[in-house]
Design a protein around this motif. Structure first.
Motif, PDB file in Angstrom:
ATOM      1  N   SER A   5       0.831  -1.197   0.000  1.00  0.00           N
ATOM      2  CA  SER A   5       0.000   0.000   0.000  1.00  0.00           C
ATOM      3  C   SER A   5       0.866   1.249   0.000  1.00  0.00           C
ATOM      4  CB  SER A   5      -0.921  -0.020   1.227  1.00  0.00           C
ATOM      5  OG  SER A   5      -1.861   1.018   1.138  1.00  0.00           O
ATOM      6  N   ALA A   6       1.044   1.836  -1.176  1.00  0.00           N
ATOM      7  CA  ALA A   6       1.937   2.991  -1.305  1.00  0.00           C
ATOM      8  C   ALA A   6       1.340   4.243  -0.683  1.00  0.00           C
ATOM      9  CB  ALA A   6       2.252   3.236  -2.778  1.00  0.00           C
ATOM     10  N   THR A   9      -4.329   3.463   1.242  1.00  0.00           N
ATOM     11  CA  THR A   9      -5.753   3.126   1.127  1.00  0.00           C
ATOM     12  C   THR A   9      -5.967   1.611   1.241  1.00  0.00           C
ATOM     13  OG1 THR A   9      -5.709   3.058  -1.293  1.00  0.00           O
ATOM     14  CG2 THR A   9      -6.253   5.168  -0.298  1.00  0.00           C
ATOM     15  N   PRO A  53      -3.143  -2.662  -4.565  1.00  0.00           N
ATOM     16  CA  PRO A  53      -3.843  -1.649  -5.364  1.00  0.00           C
ATOM     17  C   PRO A  53      -3.910  -2.097  -6.825  1.00  0.00           C
ATOM     18  CG  PRO A  53      -1.593  -0.940  -4.895  1.00  0.00           C
ATOM     19  CD  PRO A  53      -1.759  -2.279  -4.236  1.00  0.00           C
ATOM     20  N   TYR A  55      -3.278  -1.309 -10.606  1.00  0.00           N
ATOM     21  CA  TYR A  55      -2.526  -0.423 -11.505  1.00  0.00           C
ATOM     22  C   TYR A  55      -2.881  -0.821 -12.933  1.00  0.00           C
ATOM     23  CZ  TYR A  55       0.642   1.285  -7.739  1.00  0.00           C
ATOM     24  OH  TYR A  55       1.176   1.868  -6.608  1.00  0.00           O
ATOM     25  N   ALA A  56      -3.481   0.112 -13.680  1.00  0.00           N
ATOM     26  CA  ALA A  56      -3.887  -0.135 -15.067  1.00  0.00           C
ATOM     27  C   ALA A  56      -4.739  -1.405 -15.202  1.00  0.00           C
ATOM     28  CB  ALA A  56      -2.669  -0.203 -15.981  1.00  0.00           C
ATOM     29  N   GLY A  57      -5.663  -1.556 -14.297  1.00  0.00           N
ATOM     30  CA  GLY A  57      -6.587  -2.692 -14.367  1.00  0.00           C
ATOM     31  C   GLY A  57      -5.972  -4.033 -14.011  1.00  0.00           C
ATOM     32  N   TYR A  84      -9.044   0.090  -5.830  1.00  0.00           N
ATOM     33  CA  TYR A  84      -8.853   0.854  -7.062  1.00  0.00           C
ATOM     34  C   TYR A  84      -9.395   2.274  -6.919  1.00  0.00           C
ATOM     35  CZ  TYR A  84     -13.811   0.001  -8.235  1.00  0.00           C
ATOM     36  OH  TYR A  84     -15.188  -0.035  -8.230  1.00  0.00           O
ATOM     37  N   ASN A  86     -11.553   4.325  -8.278  1.00  0.00           N
ATOM     38  CA  ASN A  86     -12.872   4.783  -8.740  1.00  0.00           C
ATOM     39  C   ASN A  86     -13.059   4.747 -10.263  1.00  0.00           C
ATOM     40  OD1 ASN A  86     -15.375   5.650  -7.475  1.00  0.00           O
ATOM     41  ND2 ASN A  86     -15.145   7.538  -8.640  1.00  0.00           N
ATOM     42  N   HIS A 117      -7.710   8.197  -5.400  1.00  0.00           N
ATOM     43  CA  HIS A 117      -6.786   7.905  -6.498  1.00  0.00           C
ATOM     44  C   HIS A 117      -5.377   8.404  -6.188  1.00  0.00           C
ATOM     45  CE1 HIS A 117      -5.211   7.130 -10.439  1.00  0.00           C
ATOM     46  NE2 HIS A 117      -6.344   6.530 -10.757  1.00  0.00           N
ATOM     47  N   SER A 118      -4.398   7.556  -6.478  1.00  0.00           N
ATOM     48  CA  SER A 118      -2.998   7.907  -6.218  1.00  0.00           C
ATOM     49  C   SER A 118      -2.605   9.208  -6.916  1.00  0.00           C
ATOM     50  CB  SER A 118      -2.069   6.807  -6.743  1.00  0.00           C
ATOM     51  OG  SER A 118      -2.605   5.530  -6.567  1.00  0.00           O
ATOM     52  N   TYR A 119      -3.162   9.445  -8.105  1.00  0.00           N
ATOM     53  CA  TYR A 119      -2.736  10.603  -8.901  1.00  0.00           C
ATOM     54  C   TYR A 119      -3.325  11.923  -8.429  1.00  0.00           C
ATOM     55  CZ  TYR A 119      -0.999   7.449 -12.583  1.00  0.00           C
ATOM     56  OH  TYR A 119      -0.318   6.511 -13.294  1.00  0.00           O
ATOM     57  N   ARG A 212       5.581   5.381 -10.277  1.00  0.00           N
ATOM     58  CA  ARG A 212       4.572   6.455 -10.222  1.00  0.00           C
ATOM     59  C   ARG A 212       3.444   6.141  -9.238  1.00  0.00           C
ATOM     60  NH1 ARG A 212       2.974   7.084 -16.122  1.00  0.00           N
ATOM     61  NH2 ARG A 212       4.739   5.717 -16.523  1.00  0.00           N
ATOM     62  N   CYS A 213       3.786   5.529  -8.112  1.00  0.00           N
ATOM     63  CA  CYS A 213       2.759   5.177  -7.118  1.00  0.00           C
ATOM     64  C   CYS A 213       2.272   6.412  -6.376  1.00  0.00           C
ATOM     65  CB  CYS A 213       3.317   4.168  -6.121  1.00  0.00           C
ATOM     66  SG  CYS A 213       4.610   4.856  -5.052  1.00  0.00           S
TER      67      CYS A 213
HETATM   68  C1  LIG Z   1       0.303   3.523 -11.780  1.00  0.00           C
HETATM   69  C2  LIG Z   1      -1.103   3.541 -11.286  1.00  0.00           C
HETATM   70  C3  LIG Z   1      -2.124   2.945 -12.033  1.00  0.00           C
HETATM   71  C4  LIG Z   1      -3.447   2.961 -11.554  1.00  0.00           C
HETATM   72  N1  LIG Z   1      -4.434   2.350 -12.286  1.00  0.00           N
HETATM   73  C5  LIG Z   1      -5.711   2.355 -11.841  1.00  0.00           C
HETATM   74  C6  LIG Z   1      -6.757   1.729 -12.582  1.00  0.00           C
HETATM   75  O1  LIG Z   1      -6.549   1.057 -13.582  1.00  0.00           O
HETATM   76  N2  LIG Z   1      -8.036   1.859 -12.140  1.00  0.00           N
HETATM   77  C7  LIG Z   1      -8.350   2.595 -11.026  1.00  0.00           C
HETATM   78  O2  LIG Z   1      -9.532   2.759 -10.721  1.00  0.00           O
HETATM   79  N3  LIG Z   1      -7.366   3.138 -10.256  1.00  0.00           N
HETATM   80  C8  LIG Z   1      -6.054   3.035 -10.624  1.00  0.00           C
HETATM   81  N4  LIG Z   1      -5.058   3.591  -9.865  1.00  0.00           N
HETATM   82  C9  LIG Z   1      -5.398   4.150  -8.548  1.00  0.00           C
HETATM   83  C10 LIG Z   1      -5.098   3.199  -7.387  1.00  0.00           C
HETATM   84  O3  LIG Z   1      -5.504   1.886  -7.677  1.00  0.00           O
HETATM   85  C11 LIG Z   1      -5.825   3.648  -6.111  1.00  0.00           C
HETATM   86  O4  LIG Z   1      -5.617   5.004  -5.869  1.00  0.00           O
HETATM   87  C12 LIG Z   1      -5.481   2.838  -4.884  1.00  0.00           C
HETATM   88  O5  LIG Z   1      -6.368   3.235  -3.866  1.00  0.00           O
HETATM   89  C13 LIG Z   1      -4.038   3.050  -4.427  1.00  0.00           C
HETATM   90  O6  LIG Z   1      -3.746   2.156  -3.365  1.00  0.00           O
HETATM   91  P1  LIG Z   1      -2.707   2.496  -2.183  1.00  0.00           P
HETATM   92  O7  LIG Z   1      -3.197   3.751  -1.488  1.00  0.00           O
HETATM   93  O8  LIG Z   1      -2.793   1.322  -1.281  1.00  0.00           O
HETATM   94  O9  LIG Z   1      -1.364   2.687  -2.808  1.00  0.00           O
HETATM   95  C14 LIG Z   1      -3.744   3.575 -10.313  1.00  0.00           C
HETATM   96  C15 LIG Z   1      -2.700   4.168  -9.570  1.00  0.00           C
HETATM   97  C16 LIG Z   1      -1.410   4.143 -10.041  1.00  0.00           C
HETATM   98  C17 LIG Z   1      -0.328   4.754  -9.209  1.00  0.00           C
END
Ligand SMILES: Cc1cc2nc3c(=O)[nH]c(=O)nc-3n(C[C@H](O)[C@H](O)[C@H](O)COP(=O)(O)O)c2cc1C
Length: 262
Positions: A5-6, A9, A53, A55-57, A84, A86, A117-119, A212-213
């Motif tokens: 979990s970077a 969440t 988490p 990442y890209a499905g 994921y 959302n 969302h991480s981004y 890019r986490c």
């Molecule tokens: C590189 C990358 C790719 C991701 N791809 C998806 C995705 O395909 N679908 C989605 O809904 N969220 C995507 N996310 C968002 C993360 O799955 C989501 O924010 C998750 O809660 C992060 O978990 P963590 O807080 O434990 O690191 C992506 C995030 C990153 C960094």
């Protein structure tokens, strides 16, 4: 519980499920590289709650490699969870189930939860929220009760997802920028899941290791880090307008009969 979990969440969801188990649950946090060195061997009748988490499905590629090399189920039970941001979890839960069943686990339950969302904090802001965590807690409680009350499962676990899995992420190296406000406090390098940030010079990032986490961006106490790459900024504007107004809800799967309203 075993989780990566970077940005916390996934950790929150897994901890709430574990709380439903009452007993002392052992914690394997594999977010930092030093915690992904040793092999982990589980045993029959262990119940392991696993969280990653999306990442890209998909399951992040470096994690599926790690699981395939270092984790041994020996017929332990697995509760498989993806978190994921959302948009969608696509085939990540199916892939996680396949990986762990391939490692000798018996999948008994699975779930897809939503995390900020991480981004950007503009998508799924503050999630998992109280409602999500309550669902997670009750899910844990329910699995714990049912696992102790029957000795043979009526069916094999099925979860949502398709074959072939969605095409995974192509990691074009993208720079995380650090501006002048950086105080070199070391928080980002200490928490970087890939060991990509220099611990003496926190502005120096190995872009070939970075996944890019966004751990560094979200944790920075002076907001010195960001991705300023133009195509990413443009993508984010569209992405926010598409996914910030809908609310996805957790989905649960189990070999037992279970409903969120139970
Ligand atoms: C590189 C990358 C790719 C991701 N791809 C998806 C995705 O395909 N679908 C989605 O809904 N969220 C995507 N996310 C968002 C993360 O799955 C989501 O924010 C998750 O809660 C992060 O978990 P963590 O807080 O434990 O690191 C992506 C995030 C990153 C960094």
């Amino acid at each position: 519980m075993l989780y990566f979990s970077a940005t916390y969440t996934t950790k929150k969801v897994i901890k709430s499920i574990a709380k439903g188990f009452y007993d002392d649950v052992k914690e394997y946090d594999i977010t930092l590289p030093k915690n992904r060195i040793n092999s982990l061997n589980f045993k029959e009748n262990d119940v392991v709650i696993i969280g990653v988490p999306v990442y890209a499905g998909r399951v992040p590629e470096f994690l599926s490699e790690y699981f395939s090399e270092k984790i041994h189920g020996n017929n332990a039970y697995a509760v498989l969870i993806v978190v994921y941001g959302n948009r969608a979890y696509d085939d990540a839960l199916l892939e996680l189930k396949d990986i762990f069943e391939g490692r000798g686990f018996i999948g008994i339950a699975g779930g897809a939860f939503i995390g900020e969302h991480s981004y950007t904090e503009k998508i799924a802001t503050g999630r998992p929220d109280d409602s999500d965590l309550n669902i997670a807690y009750k899910f844990g409680m329910d699995i714990n009760e049912k696992i102790n009350s029957i000795d043979r499962f009526p069916q094999k676990l099925t979860v949502k997802g398709n074959y072939p899995y969605r095409k995974g992420m192509v990691y074009e190296p993208v720079m995380i920028d650090t501006d002048e406000s950086c105080i070199n406090c070391g928080i980002c390098s200490m928490h970087c899941p890939m060991g990509a940030i220099d611990k003496y010079d926190n502005k120096s990032i190995d872009i070939f290791k970075c996944i890019r986490c966004c751990s560094c961006i979200k944790r920075c106490p002076v907001n010195a880090k960001d991705i300023n790459y133009d195509p990413h900024k443009k993508f984010l504007i569209e992405f926010i307008s598409k996914y910030s107004t809908v609310r996805q809800e957790p989905e649960l799967f189990s070999v037992f009969t279970y409903s969120i309203s139970d």
